[in-house]
Design a protein around this motif. Structure first.
Motif, PDB file in Angstrom:
ATOM      1  N   LEU A  97       0.794  -1.098   0.104  1.00  0.00           N
ATOM      2  CA  LEU A  97       0.184   0.086  -0.047  1.00  0.00           C
ATOM      3  C   LEU A  97       0.835   1.318   0.026  1.00  0.00           C
ATOM      4  CD1 LEU A  97      -2.557   1.517   0.415  1.00  0.00           C
ATOM      5  CD2 LEU A  97      -2.345   1.179   3.149  1.00  0.00           C
ATOM      6  N   LEU A  98       0.634   2.117  -1.083  1.00  0.00           N
ATOM      7  CA  LEU A  98       1.308   3.438  -1.182  1.00  0.00           C
ATOM      8  C   LEU A  98       0.454   4.530  -0.559  1.00  0.00           C
ATOM      9  CD1 LEU A  98       3.735   5.368  -1.834  1.00  0.00           C
ATOM     10  CD2 LEU A  98       2.800   5.340  -4.289  1.00  0.00           C
ATOM     11  N   VAL A  99       0.871   5.208   0.504  1.00  0.00           N
ATOM     12  CA  VAL A  99      -0.175   6.402   1.145  1.00  0.00           C
ATOM     13  C   VAL A  99       0.576   7.683   1.021  1.00  0.00           C
ATOM     14  CG1 VAL A  99      -1.174   7.150   3.287  1.00  0.00           C
ATOM     15  CG2 VAL A  99      -0.795   4.769   2.864  1.00  0.00           C
ATOM     16  N   HIS A 100      -0.055   8.528   0.231  1.00  0.00           N
ATOM     17  CA  HIS A 100       0.650   9.945   0.040  1.00  0.00           C
ATOM     18  C   HIS A 100      -0.048  10.738   1.246  1.00  0.00           C
ATOM     19  CE1 HIS A 100       2.294   9.591  -3.952  1.00  0.00           C
ATOM     20  NE2 HIS A 100       1.380   8.900  -4.326  1.00  0.00           N
ATOM     21  N   ALA A 101       0.709  11.801   1.489  1.00  0.00           N
ATOM     22  CA  ALA A 101       0.521  12.744   2.593  1.00  0.00           C
ATOM     23  C   ALA A 101       0.456  11.712   3.821  1.00  0.00           C
ATOM     24  CB  ALA A 101      -0.738  13.528   2.347  1.00  0.00           C
ATOM     25  N   ALA A 102       1.292  10.881   4.088  1.00  0.00           N
ATOM     26  CA  ALA A 102       1.140   9.822   5.157  1.00  0.00           C
ATOM     27  C   ALA A 102       1.079  10.409   6.435  1.00  0.00           C
ATOM     28  CB  ALA A 102       2.132   8.772   5.017  1.00  0.00           C
ATOM     29  N   ALA A 103       1.592  11.484   6.796  1.00  0.00           N
ATOM     30  CA  ALA A 103       1.773  12.323   8.144  1.00  0.00           C
ATOM     31  C   ALA A 103       0.434  13.340   8.523  1.00  0.00           C
ATOM     32  CB  ALA A 103       2.941  12.827   8.273  1.00  0.00           C
TER      33      ALA A 103
END
Length: 323
Positions: free
Chosen positions: A141-147
């Motif tokens: 799973l690739l998560v953008h804006a992960a923070a």
């Protein structure tokens, strides 16, 4: 009561005003009057204040689309609930209205600020990963804006689902936050080429599922590193750039582009929303997920809180506490 109001569209710190004598709302049929204990700030709050959101309440309105509150009167008086307030009377106020059918019990394992932040972000991530993308254990799973608010929820839920999570963030501070959330690999897009990093980390296969609340360059890069039969879930466009996907590229690489507007489930399939809340409550009670609350501000700080989220200067969730 005190309530923040917007009388014209613009930047939050410029157009939001704390008014000391707004009439307290009265509950209509099927509604609950709640005393706001905490209100989580969402990016749609900023868009709404700017007049750029798909929902445009009549002026003047009180922003704030997510809260944890205590039912003020009636048969459910004293019950601690979470939900979306009935606009134009949003959550940045001392009192707000909720539709009774969509007011969910606040998980006992979470304090008011955490409970306020559980609803929209975690529901969005849950529906994106499970309902739309069908994320399976062992997938990448690739998560953008992960923070960020919704990204941090996706990282936690991806881990809970047994996926390998690659978190993309902007800057070393946010990279540290993503590591603390449990991401298996953190990529700082300001320091390295994230599509290349994803391909290297997956042996050239790419990400099976992409969670994209950013759009723009994030989407373009994701299309370069999505796996065969991968799924890109479009959540939103925090970058301000709405991509125009090259459908021929999706065809020759055999991947899917999926849209998610979580709000539609409230009207089209409310039972699914309640079922997701029950699952999220179980995960919260088990300590598997816990909203990342980076800042807790008093009601007087709501305009600054919304501006901070609008400018992309926050990590996790910023929460405005009730009086």
């Amino acid at each position: 009561m005190r309530a923040w109001q917007v009388t014209e569209s613009g930047e939050p710190r410029e157009v939001m005003r704390l008014v000391p004598d707004v009439p307290r709302p009265a509950a209509g049929p099927g509604q609950l009057l709640v005393r706001v204990r905490a209100a989580a700030v969402n990016f749609p709050d900023a868009l709404m204040v700017r007049g750029q959101y798909q929902v445009r309440p009549p002026l003047p309105f009180t922003p704030g689309v997510e809260l944890c509150g205590e039912v003020a009167d009636g048969p459910r008086a004293g019950e601690r609930v979470i939900g979306n307030p009935v606009l134009p009377g949003g959550a940045f106020a001392e009192y707000a209205l909720l539709e009774a059918a969509a007011a969910f019990p606040a998980p006992g394992a979470l304090d008011d600020a955490e409970a306020a932040a559980l609803h929209i972000g975690y529901q969005t991530a849950w529906f994106a990963l499970h309902r739309r993308a069908g994320l399976r254990p062992g997938e990448t799973l690739l998560v953008h804006a992960a923070a960020g608010g919704v990204g941090s929820a996706a990282v936690q839920l991806g881990r809970a689902a047994g996926a390998r999570v690659i978190a993309v963030v902007g800057g070393p501070e946010k990279a540290s936050v993503a590591r603390e959330l449990g991401a298996d690999l953190v990529v700082d897009r300001t320091a390295e080429d994230f599509p290349a990093a994803v391909r290297e980390a997956t042996g050239g296969r790419g990400a099976d599922v992409v969670f994209d609340p950013v759009g723009g360059a994030a989407y373009a890069g994701s299309a370069k590193c999505v796996a065969f039969e991968g799924r890109i879930v479009v959540i939103g466009f925090a970058s301000g750039e709405i991509p125009a996907p090259a459908l021929g590229h999706a065809l020759v690489k055999n991947y899917s582009i999926l849209g998610l507007h979580w709000g539609l489930y409230n009207t089209r399939d409310p039972r699914a929303v309640r079922a997701a809340h029950e699952e999220l409550t179980k995960l919260a009670e088990a300590g598997v997920v816990r909203p990342l609350v980076s800042d807790r501000l008093p009601l007087t700080g709501a305009a600054e809180a919304v501006q901070r989220v609008a400018d992309g200067r926050s990590t996790g969730r910023v929460v405005v506490l009730g009086a």
